[in-house]
Design a protein around this motif. Structure first.
Motif, short mmCIF file in Angstrom:
data_model
loop_
_atom_site.label_atom_id
_atom_site.label_comp_id
_atom_site.label_asym_id
_atom_site.label_seq_id
_atom_site.Cartn_x
_atom_site.Cartn_y
_atom_site.Cartn_z
N MET A 15 0.88 -1.18 0.07
CA MET A 15 0.35 0.03 0.08
C MET A 15 0.79 1.30 0.20
O MET A 15 0.44 2.18 -0.75
CB MET A 15 -0.82 0.05 1.36
CG MET A 15 -2.26 -0.92 1.11
SD MET A 15 -3.30 -0.82 2.30
CE MET A 15 -2.55 -1.49 3.73
N ALA A 16 2.04 1.35 0.74
CA ALA A 16 3.01 2.60 0.71
C ALA A 16 3.52 2.35 -0.45
O ALA A 16 3.65 3.79 -1.07
CB ALA A 16 3.95 2.20 1.94
N LEU A 17 3.91 1.30 -1.14
CA LEU A 17 4.36 1.55 -2.30
C LEU A 17 3.56 2.19 -3.58
O LEU A 17 3.67 2.92 -4.50
CB LEU A 17 5.12 0.11 -3.01
CG LEU A 17 5.82 0.23 -4.32
CD1 LEU A 17 7.00 1.03 -4.19
CD2 LEU A 17 6.25 -1.22 -4.40
N ALA A 18 2.15 1.64 -3.58
CA ALA A 18 1.21 2.21 -4.34
C ALA A 18 1.08 3.64 -4.07
O ALA A 18 0.86 4.51 -4.96
CB ALA A 18 -0.06 1.26 -4.17
N VAL A 19 1.04 4.12 -2.92
CA VAL A 19 0.80 5.71 -2.60
C VAL A 19 2.01 6.34 -3.16
O VAL A 19 1.75 7.16 -3.99
CB VAL A 19 0.41 5.94 -1.25
CG1 VAL A 19 0.52 7.37 -0.75
CG2 VAL A 19 -0.72 5.23 -0.79
#
Length: 83
Positions: free
Chosen positions: A29-33
């Motif tokens: 999720m952090a990488l997607a953001v």
């Protein structure tokens, strides 16, 4: 009530929400953001050549399309591996 039923209804266990937030999922999720922030910060106009035609479009659309194609390929590969 059986012991299995009482353990499921008691409040001692972790909730489904906390079980769903594994370190791997949080990292993804952090990488997607971060990817979305990068994509939408790059708004300049670029020329892209696909084999023969040359297309002019905002860089964020090209990056977003590439990210979506990559996600679709990753999803396809993951579902093929499960079978």
């Amino acid at each position: 009530m059986s012991p299995n039923e009482t353990s499921r209804t008691s409040g001692g266990g972790r909730s489904r929400f906390t079980e769903a937030l594994t370190p791997g999922r949080i990292g993804m999720m952090a990488l997607a953001v971060i990817t979305l922030v990068f994509i939408f910060q790059n708004t300049g106009e670029v020329k892209i050549r696909l084999l023969i035609p040359e297309v002019s479009m905002p860089l964020y659309l090209a990056l977003l399309a590439t990210a979506l194609i990559g996600a679709a390929c990753g999803y396809y590969a993951a579902t093929r591996r499960r079978k």
